[in-house]
Design a protein around this motif. Structure first.
Motif, PDB file in Angstrom:
ATOM      1  N   LEU A 161       0.837  -1.202   0.000  1.00  0.00           N
ATOM      2  CA  LEU A 161       0.000   0.000   0.000  1.00  0.00           C
ATOM      3  C   LEU A 161       0.868   1.246   0.000  1.00  0.00           C
ATOM      4  O   LEU A 161       0.634   2.184  -0.795  1.00  0.00           O
ATOM      5  CB  LEU A 161      -0.921  -0.006   1.227  1.00  0.00           C
ATOM      6  CG  LEU A 161      -1.734   1.269   1.490  1.00  0.00           C
ATOM      7  CD1 LEU A 161      -2.680   1.559   0.322  1.00  0.00           C
ATOM      8  CD2 LEU A 161      -2.501   1.160   2.799  1.00  0.00           C
ATOM      9  N   ARG A 162       1.871   1.291   0.874  1.00  0.00           N
ATOM     10  CA  ARG A 162       2.758   2.466   0.928  1.00  0.00           C
ATOM     11  C   ARG A 162       3.487   2.669  -0.386  1.00  0.00           C
ATOM     12  O   ARG A 162       3.674   3.801  -0.858  1.00  0.00           O
ATOM     13  CB  ARG A 162       3.781   2.276   2.059  1.00  0.00           C
ATOM     14  CG  ARG A 162       3.204   2.260   3.473  1.00  0.00           C
ATOM     15  CD  ARG A 162       2.493   3.534   3.808  1.00  0.00           C
ATOM     16  NE  ARG A 162       2.191   3.622   5.239  1.00  0.00           N
ATOM     17  CZ  ARG A 162       1.225   4.343   5.741  1.00  0.00           C
ATOM     18  NH1 ARG A 162       0.438   5.044   4.925  1.00  0.00           N
ATOM     19  NH2 ARG A 162       1.005   4.394   7.031  1.00  0.00           N
ATOM     20  N   ALA A 163       3.890   1.543  -1.014  1.00  0.00           N
ATOM     21  CA  ALA A 163       4.624   1.660  -2.279  1.00  0.00           C
ATOM     22  C   ALA A 163       3.742   2.182  -3.404  1.00  0.00           C
ATOM     23  O   ALA A 163       4.236   2.780  -4.373  1.00  0.00           O
ATOM     24  CB  ALA A 163       5.204   0.298  -2.663  1.00  0.00           C
ATOM     25  N   SER A 164       2.430   1.975  -3.292  1.00  0.00           N
ATOM     26  CA  SER A 164       1.521   2.405  -4.365  1.00  0.00           C
ATOM     27  C   SER A 164       0.975   3.818  -4.151  1.00  0.00           C
ATOM     28  O   SER A 164       0.314   4.361  -5.019  1.00  0.00           O
ATOM     29  CB  SER A 164       0.345   1.420  -4.470  1.00  0.00           C
ATOM     30  OG  SER A 164      -0.488   1.528  -3.336  1.00  0.00           O
ATOM     31  N   GLN A 165       1.236   4.411  -2.962  1.00  0.00           N
ATOM     32  CA  GLN A 165       0.710   5.748  -2.653  1.00  0.00           C
ATOM     33  C   GLN A 165       1.773   6.808  -2.887  1.00  0.00           C
ATOM     34  O   GLN A 165       2.964   6.552  -2.773  1.00  0.00           O
ATOM     35  CB  GLN A 165       0.262   5.819  -1.180  1.00  0.00           C
ATOM     36  CG  GLN A 165      -0.984   5.026  -0.860  1.00  0.00           C
ATOM     37  CD  GLN A 165      -1.302   5.092   0.628  1.00  0.00           C
ATOM     38  OE1 GLN A 165      -0.403   5.193   1.449  1.00  0.00           O
ATOM     39  NE2 GLN A 165      -2.593   5.043   0.950  1.00  0.00           N
ATOM     40  N   ASN A 166       1.320   7.992  -3.184  1.00  0.00           N
ATOM     41  CA  ASN A 166       2.250   9.124  -3.224  1.00  0.00           C
ATOM     42  C   ASN A 166       1.996  10.072  -2.053  1.00  0.00           C
ATOM     43  O   ASN A 166       2.355  11.239  -2.094  1.00  0.00           O
ATOM     44  CB  ASN A 166       2.141   9.879  -4.558  1.00  0.00           C
ATOM     45  CG  ASN A 166       0.706  10.321  -4.825  1.00  0.00           C
ATOM     46  OD1 ASN A 166      -0.156  10.247  -3.941  1.00  0.00           O
ATOM     47  ND2 ASN A 166       0.462  10.790  -6.053  1.00  0.00           N
ATOM     48  N   HIS A 167       1.351   9.553  -1.019  1.00  0.00           N
ATOM     49  CA  HIS A 167       1.111  10.349   0.192  1.00  0.00           C
ATOM     50  C   HIS A 167       1.095   9.393   1.386  1.00  0.00           C
ATOM     51  O   HIS A 167       1.028   8.175   1.227  1.00  0.00           O
ATOM     52  CB  HIS A 167      -0.226  11.098   0.098  1.00  0.00           C
ATOM     53  CG  HIS A 167      -1.387  10.214  -0.220  1.00  0.00           C
ATOM     54  ND1 HIS A 167      -2.069   9.488   0.724  1.00  0.00           N
ATOM     55  CD2 HIS A 167      -1.972   9.909  -1.417  1.00  0.00           C
ATOM     56  CE1 HIS A 167      -3.031   8.794   0.147  1.00  0.00           C
ATOM     57  NE2 HIS A 167      -2.991   9.022  -1.159  1.00  0.00           N
ATOM     58  N   ASP A 168       1.167   9.913   2.572  1.00  0.00           N
ATOM     59  CA  ASP A 168       1.271   9.109   3.795  1.00  0.00           C
ATOM     60  C   ASP A 168      -0.060   9.107   4.529  1.00  0.00           C
ATOM     61  O   ASP A 168      -0.168   9.610   5.643  1.00  0.00           O
ATOM     62  CB  ASP A 168       2.362   9.685   4.688  1.00  0.00           C
ATOM     63  CG  ASP A 168       3.272   8.593   5.219  1.00  0.00           C
ATOM     64  OD1 ASP A 168       3.077   7.449   4.827  1.00  0.00           O
ATOM     65  OD2 ASP A 168       4.157   8.908   6.027  1.00  0.00           O
ATOM     66  N   ALA A 169      -1.071   8.516   3.938  1.00  0.00           N
ATOM     67  CA  ALA A 169      -2.400   8.470   4.562  1.00  0.00           C
ATOM     68  C   ALA A 169      -2.391   7.493   5.735  1.00  0.00           C
ATOM     69  O   ALA A 169      -1.582   6.568   5.779  1.00  0.00           O
ATOM     70  CB  ALA A 169      -3.438   8.037   3.531  1.00  0.00           C
ATOM     71  N   PRO A 170      -3.297   7.665   6.709  1.00  0.00           N
ATOM     72  CA  PRO A 170      -3.399   6.708   7.821  1.00  0.00           C
ATOM     73  C   PRO A 170      -3.747   5.315   7.298  1.00  0.00           C
ATOM     74  O   PRO A 170      -4.444   5.165   6.289  1.00  0.00           O
ATOM     75  CB  PRO A 170      -4.540   7.278   8.675  1.00  0.00           C
ATOM     76  CG  PRO A 170      -4.669   8.699   8.270  1.00  0.00           C
ATOM     77  CD  PRO A 170      -4.248   8.769   6.842  1.00  0.00           C
ATOM     78  N   LEU A 171      -3.281   4.318   8.010  1.00  0.00           N
ATOM     79  CA  LEU A 171      -3.568   2.943   7.611  1.00  0.00           C
ATOM     80  C   LEU A 171      -5.031   2.612   7.854  1.00  0.00           C
ATOM     81  O   LEU A 171      -5.615   3.021   8.864  1.00  0.00           O
ATOM     82  CB  LEU A 171      -2.713   1.960   8.414  1.00  0.00           C
ATOM     83  CG  LEU A 171      -1.267   1.757   7.980  1.00  0.00           C
ATOM     84  CD1 LEU A 171      -0.600   0.780   8.934  1.00  0.00           C
ATOM     85  CD2 LEU A 171      -1.198   1.239   6.558  1.00  0.00           C
ATOM     86  N   PRO A 172      -5.666   1.837   6.958  1.00  0.00           N
ATOM     87  CA  PRO A 172      -7.020   1.351   7.225  1.00  0.00           C
ATOM     88  C   PRO A 172      -7.033   0.478   8.481  1.00  0.00           C
ATOM     89  O   PRO A 172      -6.047  -0.189   8.800  1.00  0.00           O
ATOM     90  CB  PRO A 172      -7.357   0.527   5.976  1.00  0.00           C
ATOM     91  CG  PRO A 172      -6.371   0.949   4.939  1.00  0.00           C
ATOM     92  CD  PRO A 172      -5.152   1.395   5.653  1.00  0.00           C
ATOM     93  N   ALA A 173      -8.152   0.476   9.173  1.00  0.00           N
ATOM     94  CA  ALA A 173      -8.254  -0.268  10.439  1.00  0.00           C
ATOM     95  C   ALA A 173      -7.984  -1.754  10.241  1.00  0.00           C
ATOM     96  O   ALA A 173      -7.412  -2.410  11.121  1.00  0.00           O
ATOM     97  CB  ALA A 173      -9.630  -0.048  11.051  1.00  0.00           C
ATOM     98  N   HIS A 174      -8.382  -2.308   9.076  1.00  0.00           N
ATOM     99  CA  HIS A 174      -8.230  -3.752   8.896  1.00  0.00           C
ATOM    100  C   HIS A 174      -6.775  -4.180   8.737  1.00  0.00           C
ATOM    101  O   HIS A 174      -6.484  -5.374   8.736  1.00  0.00           O
ATOM    102  CB  HIS A 174      -9.063  -4.239   7.702  1.00  0.00           C
ATOM    103  CG  HIS A 174      -8.729  -3.554   6.413  1.00  0.00           C
ATOM    104  ND1 HIS A 174      -9.473  -2.513   5.910  1.00  0.00           N
ATOM    105  CD2 HIS A 174      -7.725  -3.762   5.524  1.00  0.00           C
ATOM    106  CE1 HIS A 174      -8.962  -2.108   4.755  1.00  0.00           C
ATOM    107  NE2 HIS A 174      -7.909  -2.861   4.505  1.00  0.00           N
TER     108      HIS A 174
END
Length: 382
Positions: A161-174
């Protein structure tokens, strides 16, 4: 399994005769080479045991177009297979003898048709052989490995997930936490959530929809799914139970019978007859004299099909009859061959049809010579 109650009854069948005392039991299971080039013809004085841990994986379903919106149960299952299959921590060694490491006997998801949703559920079960370990220790070891595998799965998804994002959003609860449950612990959670009586009714209902001919591993899975629905818990999670069959391990027992076996084996060194303790494959010997030091609580509490707790009872073993039969020692003196369960299955005729019967007769002769005539091979007084 049918013989042990019969032997227990025979042992004390008449008040007019002294009770029979068994000296030992000879089994005739097939033996084969243990490794390429092995020329030994083995006589075993015990056998490995077997447990069948079943793991039910619960994911968080999501659309294929939003893969990080859930957790694929297939990914959990795949990581469990990778962590458990062939794991040396689940093999066991005693002296020079060891079990084969575990392998998965089935692994699949529970989708019944095509759609673009990730799998919500998957399952696997695992063949674990034992020499001294009881169900409690095997359950603890598999639970620890499953926890690490589930944690590793969530960490893997997080990295992707981090590798596919260009921002540091909070992690999903799951992705923050997953849990591994034993059947016994999940049952307690379900009872706390809906009550004992509702849990009992639901598990009996799960049994009722399973045909008498249904595979017992699949019946076990039905119980786990029903229990999970009542628990109020959510995925990602893994539920661990024991499924049938259970084979207790059996170790060598010193004494008169063992000495007779050893003396006979010494006479056949030219035929490369060798003694060992643990028959390495599954054997009827498991149901003749289980290890008295093994506690069965963890097995019974975590095997949903045991006894008659929820329905008519799908599985049990005659441990009471085995104790009453009181077989003091066992041996496997069996035919020698290759290719079991294959088209090439065959036996070595000179050993299987000549030497094996001779050795069995000589064991009986040794026992007869070592015992008073009135106690063995003598007819009852008229």
């Amino acid at each position: 399994l049918a013989a042990m109650p019969w032997l227990a009854g025979l042992r004390a069948r008449s008040a007019d005769l002294p009770a029979l005392e068994y000296l030992g039991l000879i089994n005739l299971d097939y033996v084969t080479a243990r490794f390429p080039g092995d020329r030994a013809h083995m006589i075993y004085t015990g056998t490995v045991g077997k447990l069948l841990p079943l793991l039910y994986c619960i994911g968080v379903p999501t659309h294929a177009g939003d893969p990080f919106g859930g957790v694929d149960a297939n990914l959990i299952c795949a990581n469990l297979v990778r962590a458990l299959s062939l794991n040396p921590a689940l093999a066991e060694r005693v002296g020079d003898e060891s079990t084969a490491p575990p392998v998965t006997l089935t692994s699949r998801d529970l989708k019944t048709g095509y759609n673009t949703q990730t799998a919500h559920e998957a399952w696997l079960y695992l063949n674990v052989l034992t020499l001294r370990r009881g169900p409690e220790e095997v359950l603890a070891r598999v639970t620890r490995i499953a926890r690490r595998a589930l944690s590793s799965t969530l960490a893997h998804i997080t990295r992707r997930l981090r590798a596919s994002q260009n921002h540091d959003a909070p992690l999903p609860a799951h992705l923050s936490e997953g849990r591994v449950w034993t059947f016994a612990a999940l049952r307690q959670a379900a009872v706390a959530h809906v009550g004992e009586e509702q849990v009992r009714r639901a598990l009996a209902a799960a049994d009722a929809v399973c045909a008498p001919t249904m595979d017992l591993r699949e019946v076990t899975l039905h119980y786990l799914r029903a229990l999970w629905e009542m628990s109020g818990e959510h995925g990602p999670a893994v539920v661990l139970a024991f499924a049938p069959p259970y084979y207790p391990h059996v170790a060598s027992a010193p004494g008169q019978f063992q000495r007779a076996i050893a003396r006979v084996a010494e006479r056949y060194t030219s035929a490369e007859v060798t003694l060992a303790t643990y028959f390495p494959l599954l054997s009827d010997l498991s149901y003749t004299r289980p290890d008295p030091h093994v506690r069965l609580d963890a097995l019974i509490e975590n095997m949903p099909l045991w006894g008659t707790r929820y329905a008519e009872g799908r599985y049990t073993l005659p441990f009471d009859a085995i104790r009453r039969a009181a077989i003091p020692a066992v041996a496997n003196i069996g035919p020698y061959g290759f290719g079991a369960h294959q088209r090439s299955e065959r036996v070595h005729m000179p050993y299987s049809f000549a030497i094996v019967p001779e050795m069995i007769l000589e064991v009986l002769t040794e026992l007869s010579a070592a015992s008073p005539e009135s106690e063995i091979l003598a007819p009852p007084a008229s």
